[in-house]
Scaffold this active site. Structure first.
Site, mmCIF file in Angstrom:
data_model
loop_
_atom_site.group_PDB
_atom_site.id
_atom_site.type_symbol
_atom_site.label_atom_id
_atom_site.label_comp_id
_atom_site.label_asym_id
_atom_site.label_seq_id
_atom_site.Cartn_x
_atom_site.Cartn_y
_atom_site.Cartn_z
ATOM 1 N N LYS A 1 26.722 13.893 -4.480
ATOM 2 C CA LYS A 1 26.531 12.844 -3.890
ATOM 3 C C LYS A 1 27.658 12.122 -3.712
ATOM 4 C CE LYS A 1 22.127 14.023 -3.001
ATOM 5 N NZ LYS A 1 22.322 15.570 -3.649
HETATM 6 C C1 PLP Z 1 16.850 14.748 0.067
HETATM 7 C C2 PLP Z 1 17.085 14.778 -1.431
HETATM 8 N N1 PLP Z 1 16.025 14.389 -2.303
HETATM 9 C C3 PLP Z 1 16.119 14.293 -3.598
HETATM 10 C C4 PLP Z 1 17.011 15.016 -4.080
HETATM 11 C C5 PLP Z 1 17.261 15.103 -5.641
HETATM 12 O O1 PLP Z 1 18.249 14.643 -6.289
HETATM 13 P P1 PLP Z 1 18.609 15.092 -7.881
HETATM 14 O O2 PLP Z 1 19.606 16.291 -7.433
HETATM 15 O O3 PLP Z 1 19.497 13.955 -8.439
HETATM 16 O O4 PLP Z 1 17.666 15.387 -8.654
HETATM 17 C C6 PLP Z 1 18.032 15.607 -3.510
HETATM 18 C C7 PLP Z 1 19.153 16.278 -4.045
HETATM 19 O O5 PLP Z 1 20.095 17.081 -3.521
HETATM 20 C C8 PLP Z 1 18.281 15.510 -1.922
HETATM 21 O O6 PLP Z 1 19.181 16.006 -1.178
#
Ligand code: PLP
Length: 405
Positions: free
Chosen positions: A186
């Site tokens: 990210k």
């Molecule tokens: C649109 C979206 N929502 C939620 C998440 C979940 O984040 P995490 O990987 O920190 O759990 C991601 C991760 O890629 C995402 O792209």
């Protein structure tokens, strides 16, 4: 979109602050931590920069979504409207609270089509969850209006779009709650982490307690905390928060670089008239983590992907239509309801009915769309070389098409 491209002395310093006290947990140990509270500091920094009342850090973007939904009272008997193009975490979170994910088509914004949302509303609909994919916004004006008309909650999954804005307001802070992810790929990363932002005190109190076993955090003695409701351990550690703090302090620099690189790459690709670009509802607010573009047909797109791969020029590009993690088409585990735990048969049937609908309206865009990740460390020469190579491949495929037509 990765902040991991630019790690340095700031991140090391913040982590060392924590290591020197030895207090790796974000709560308690008030004396030995000698005033070092990295999670609290990062929460305050996010609230301040994004002009929102509350921020609650948690262990990931996924747990941020589960926590936010719980704090919003979403669960049994409810439906949550979400897009067909997102990351699997979005529906995982809906299922984690016992609600039914209702998948709805996306349009050329690569986010929820508001008309399709209106059609999907039923008496069970509790929440609309737009996902601001690839650094840019869903149609929040239209979605807010729908929420108002039908008395629904708006939860913004802004996990991929930290720092992006819509009409001057930060994505995530516009609905009842919003979420960010700080996972390794990210814009701001701390390896694993996430945040819930909200202007609602009740949602903040719920998120604060739910992510730490229901602790009310009212006193200085953890053992004496009350538990007004049940929760889980979705805490972030001080080490992760320390890295996140260093990265968040650099967010504006990251965004400025992304925007400059995005503008230049777009100018190169725009020279090919057959390319069209993702419709961005507020170009000023695009965080520019990706440049997303469309080709005229699925066949041309497939050939461009194959040719870019053949020429070793595919790196950093994503054809989401074929991607296992981001588009309904390849979510076999969801479409077949393959959970490890057993689900109530009626609940399982409701999920399967929703996720096995006709999504050809989404396919029409996703089958022709490619997203190019914008690098933070590209030199001007690298950027030009990349853009020129991509444009040459696209032109070559288009010329072949015209000859055979
Ligand atoms: C649109 C979206 N929502 C939620 C998440 C979940 O984040 P995490 O990987 O920190 O759990 C991601 C991760 O890629 C995402 O792209």
């Amino acid at each position: 979109m990765p902040g991991f491209e630019l790690f340095g002395a700031d991140e090391r310093k913040q982590v060392n602050d924590v290591l020197e006290t030895g207090i790796l947990m974000r709560y308690g140990f008030d004396g030995p931590r000698k005033g070092i509270w990295k999670a609290k500091e990062l929460e305050a920094a996010i609230s301040k920069q994004f002009n929102c009342r509350y921020t609650q850090l948690v262990s990931s973007g996924t747990t941020a979504l589960t926590t936010a939904m719980s704090a919003l009272g979403i669960g049994y008997g409810h439906e949550v409207i979400m897009p067909t193009f997102t990351f699997v975490a979005s529906f995982e979170a809906v299922i984690s609270v016992g609600a039914v994910p209702v998948l709805v088509d996306v349009d050329d914004t690569l986010t929820l089509n508001p008309e399709a949302v209106r059609k999907a509303i039923t008496p069970k609909t509790k929440c609309i969850m737009p996902v601001h994919m690839c650094g840019a916004m869903a149609d929040l004006d239209a979605l807010q209006q729908i929420c108002k008309d039908h008395n629904l909650l708006l939860l913004e999954d802004a996990c991929q779009s930290i720092g992006a804005t819509y009409k001057g307001k930060y994505l995530g802070t516009i609905g009842d709650a919003g979420t960010y992810s700080f996972d390794f790929v990210k814009t701001v990363t701390c390896a694993e982490g996430g945040a819930i932002v909200t202007n609602r005190e009740d949602v903040y109190i719920g998120s604060d307690g739910f992510s730490d076993h229901g602790h009310d955090h009212k006193g200085v003695d953890r053992g004496a905390d009350l538990h007004p409701f049940l929760g889980f351990n979705f805490r972030i550690s001080e080490l992760h928060a320390a890295v996140g703090l260093a990265q968040f302090n650099r967010l504006n620099d990251f965004l400025a670089t992304q925007k400059a690189n995005h503008t230049q790459l777009k100018a190169i690709l725009a020279q090919v008239p057959e390319i069209s670009f993702r419709r961005i509802l507020d170009t000023e607010g695009d965080s520019c983590t990706f440049l997303s573009w469309f080709l005229p047909t699925e066949q041309i797109t497939q050939e461009v992907v194959a040719e870019l791969k053949a020429q070793n020029s595919w790196g950093g590009n994503f054809y989401w239509y074929e991607h296992n993690w981001h588009y309904i088409r390849k979510w076999e585990h969801l479409k077949k309801g393959l959970t490890l735990n057993s689900l109530h048969p009626e609940y399982k049937a409701a999920i399967l009915q929703q996720v096995n609908k006709d999504f050809s309206a989404s396919d029409a865009f996703m089958s022709r769309g490619i997203s190019t990740q914008i690098g933070l460390t590209w030199t001007a020469e690298q950027l030009k070389e990349k853009g020129d190579k991509m444009a040459a491949v696209i032109k070559k495929v288009l010329a072949k098409q015209q000859i055979s037509a």
